[in-house]
Motif scaffolding. Structure first.
Motif, short mmCIF file in Angstrom:
data_model
loop_
_atom_site.label_atom_id
_atom_site.label_comp_id
_atom_site.label_asym_id
_atom_site.label_seq_id
_atom_site.Cartn_x
_atom_site.Cartn_y
_atom_site.Cartn_z
N LEU A 147 -6.74 11.11 -2.93
CA LEU A 147 -6.67 9.88 -2.76
C LEU A 147 -7.91 9.31 -1.87
O LEU A 147 -8.07 10.04 -0.98
N GLN B 31 0.82 -1.31 0.19
CA GLN B 31 0.07 -0.05 -0.06
C GLN B 31 0.95 1.33 0.04
O GLN B 31 0.77 2.26 -0.79
N ARG C 105 1.86 9.38 -6.05
CA ARG C 105 2.21 10.77 -5.55
C ARG C 105 3.32 11.20 -6.45
O ARG C 105 3.15 12.37 -7.06
N LEU D 126 -8.83 5.95 -0.09
CA LEU D 126 -7.97 5.02 0.71
C LEU D 126 -8.91 4.16 1.50
O LEU D 126 -9.69 4.39 2.32
N LEU E 49 0.60 7.56 6.66
CA LEU E 49 -0.11 8.52 6.00
C LEU E 49 0.26 9.80 6.29
O LEU E 49 -0.03 11.03 5.27
N VAL F 266 -7.20 13.56 1.23
CA VAL F 266 -7.16 12.08 1.38
C VAL F 266 -8.73 11.80 1.95
O VAL F 266 -9.05 12.48 2.95
N ILE G 107 0.96 4.02 -2.95
CA ILE G 107 0.64 5.57 -2.79
C ILE G 107 1.94 6.47 -3.17
O ILE G 107 1.65 7.32 -4.00
#
Lengths: 345, 345
Positions: B123, B108, B116, B125, B136, B146, B112
């Motif tokens: 995002l 993950q 990016r 998620l 994060l 996010v 990510i």
DNA sequence: CTTGAAATTTGGAACGATCTAAATTACGAG
DNA sequence: CTCGTAATTTAGATCGTTCCAAATTTCAAG
């Protein structure tokens, strides 16, 4: 909150080198001195620099992005196909644009166009119903590798990964015949698709081979979904001379058929033989466990992805048609004793 | 086969105008004269020009790309969540990077990071098990919106869309109690997740409210999958004082539970009450139709997507926590007569 | 004809990276 | 020391677009 973004120039300045050097460090060139490499690395971490891949791609005119478009992500078969692709793409350092066309060719065209604008290196497509060769020609002619998966598009010279529906269907129906069934139906799926045709013909050919007549009445098409399976089996049960078994277009239809049989108090696997197609992950654990033609969706996804990567790297364009062999996995729903052990991991 | 790509400059040259004018045409500016707009349009079509969005993004430093990372795409719930997001993103002109983390926090983190670098605008998620706030934080601090969906990450100040598991579970268990059940189990799910905790507590609270003791024996955790459901129900059936009904962690577990019951010759919905959670699309058509706590996965996906778009457009960052109300959809598997009509389209 | 405002069009500098070719530095040999 | 070669580093052009400021054209009014 919104940080001013830091670029190679900032890093270069902070590290007391030129941007070219930073660039070299970024791509792990062996030209750069160990000490400077370390220093630059440290500064990068310190400033929280994030690489701008699109800027790089612009210069290099290539990208590590592929497009994946599937026709129905809510169907486990395609979801697993997608997962298989995801696995190999991820480990090859690629990232995917992924979209669901929902069987809508216009939507599909839009997302493909959009992906193209964003600069994808290749496309894996499980085409929506009604996709024509002309829809894809411009993309293909532009030199972007395309791999079709699960379904083919007639008249288009691109690579494809499909399962051997004809052979699979024949194997399934032969098995039903061996078990003593004489009237065998083919259930579900849209009858205007190539996949339907192939599987249905496999079914018919096995019947003919055994000297059993293949009547068109025994082919009942419907949506290739669980609900479609319920509908198809209802129609089947209303027939005068009821079949005793059915090969279904896919596992979703097969599950629906089981549901429909049960609500008519007919126990699948006991009173009626049901065979599915695809070997979706739930097939193994369902009750009764579904006898099905295994085409290993994740595996197909992986192969399609590998094929695409190969074409991207090769640069040239050699259409290659993989047909994934389909093998019959005998479980309980066909009424047979569990005689074949599964070896799958 | 590989076309030399055509750029605005080529178009400009062919149309006898400057690249600036072509650019204006591309963005549909009203400044440009109707005649020239037409001419440029024609040339664009003729040359087969494709817009290079990354080049544009580079200049404007913004993109129409969002990232979507889900923890398990093979689970229908998450697949539908993804489809819901896909719908609104597509119609908003966005395109998604989509990846499956397979419940692996490292994977993950990698995807990510990669997204990016490719310049995503936001995002969504559905975090893998074991995702920590620290994982994060850098992303969030960089100012990229996010939205968490389905699961929350404790200690992270971002928007989220989750379902009201506690209320939903209570409603479900109250219903089972109304039907006369006294021993009610909670089946499936990993007991170290917040979602599990919430639903399980809802179950317990409803039991306590009715003056029925809530014993820990009646909580049987397992993988939140169909196979997990089979396993959990097996353990349940081996208990001395068997429950007569169960609330399951999710629909997958509930289907598995039905499978397990059937292979023990116990008919779900008749001899034993089963309630699921999520209202996955198959819940409606399964046999018996699954009574379940509806959280409308596609709807959640859509809301999450809308929330993200709002934040992207707003530019600022106002964490907002949506909790999707969960309502009980009574079908057949709980043993109740079908008394609540569904109004859903 | 002017003239000036409105309507169009345009050159050139960004954006953030890579790449080429050339400049600089290091260093062992003569 | 001075060279030559190898090892590093670097300036500047470039990828395909957008944007600013300025240039050009259009055209009705004086």
């Amino acid at each position: 909150m919104k940080q001013p973004k830091v670029t190679v120039v900032d890093v270069a300045h902070a590290a007391g080198v030129s941007k070219s050097t930073v660039s070299l460090v970024l791509q792990g060139s062996s030209l750069v001195n160990e000490a400077t490499r370390a220093k630059v690395g440290a500064v990068i971490r310190e400033l929280g620099y994030v690489y701008n891949r699109s800027a790089a791609n612009l210069r290099q005119s290539k990208s590590k992005i592929v497009g994946i478009v599937v026709n129905d992500l809510t169907n486990s078969f395609f979801a697993e196909l997608a997962v298989g692709m995801d696995m190999v793409m991820q480990s090859a350092g690629y990232i995917q644009f992924m979209a669901n066309s929902a069987e809508n060719a216009d939507r599909q065209a839009e997302v493909i166009a959009s992906m193209r604008e964003h600069g994808m290196a290749g496309l894996i497509l499980s085409p929506a119903r009604g996709t024509s060769a002309a829809d894809l020609r411009p993309l293909v002619d532009s030199g972007i590798p395309v791999v079709l998966v699960a379904r083919n598009v007639p008249g288009l010279k691109v690579s494809s990964v499909v399962s051997d529906g004809h052979a699979g269907a024949m194997a399934a129906v032969r098995h039903l015949i061996d078990l003593g069934h004489r009237r065998i139906a083919f259930l579900g799926g849209f009858n205007d698709t190539a996949v339907f045709d192939e599987r249905m013909r496999g079914c018919r050919d096995a019947l003919l081979e055994a000297g059993l007549g293949a009547s068109d009445d025994l082919v009942i098409s419907s949506a290739p979904s669980r609900a479609g399976g319920v509908a198809a089996v209802e129609r089947l049960l209303s027939m005068a001379d009821r079949p005793t078994a059915a090969l279904c277009f896919n596992d979703a239809v097969a599950f629906g058929a089981c549901d429909g049989l049960r609500s008519a108090r007919i126990e699948p696997g006991v009173d009626f033989g049901v065979i599915g197609f695809d070997d979706v992950i739930e097939a193994k654990t369902a009750v009764p466990a579904l006898t099905t033609v295994s085409v290993d969706p994740q595996g197909m996804g992986r192969r399609a992805a590998q094929l695409l990567l190969k074409q991207i790297n090769a640069g040239h364009f050699e259409p290659e048609a993989l047909v994934a062999s389909a093998r019959l996995v005998v479980r309980e729903s066909c009424g047979a004793p569990q005689r074949v052990k599964e070896l799958m991991a």
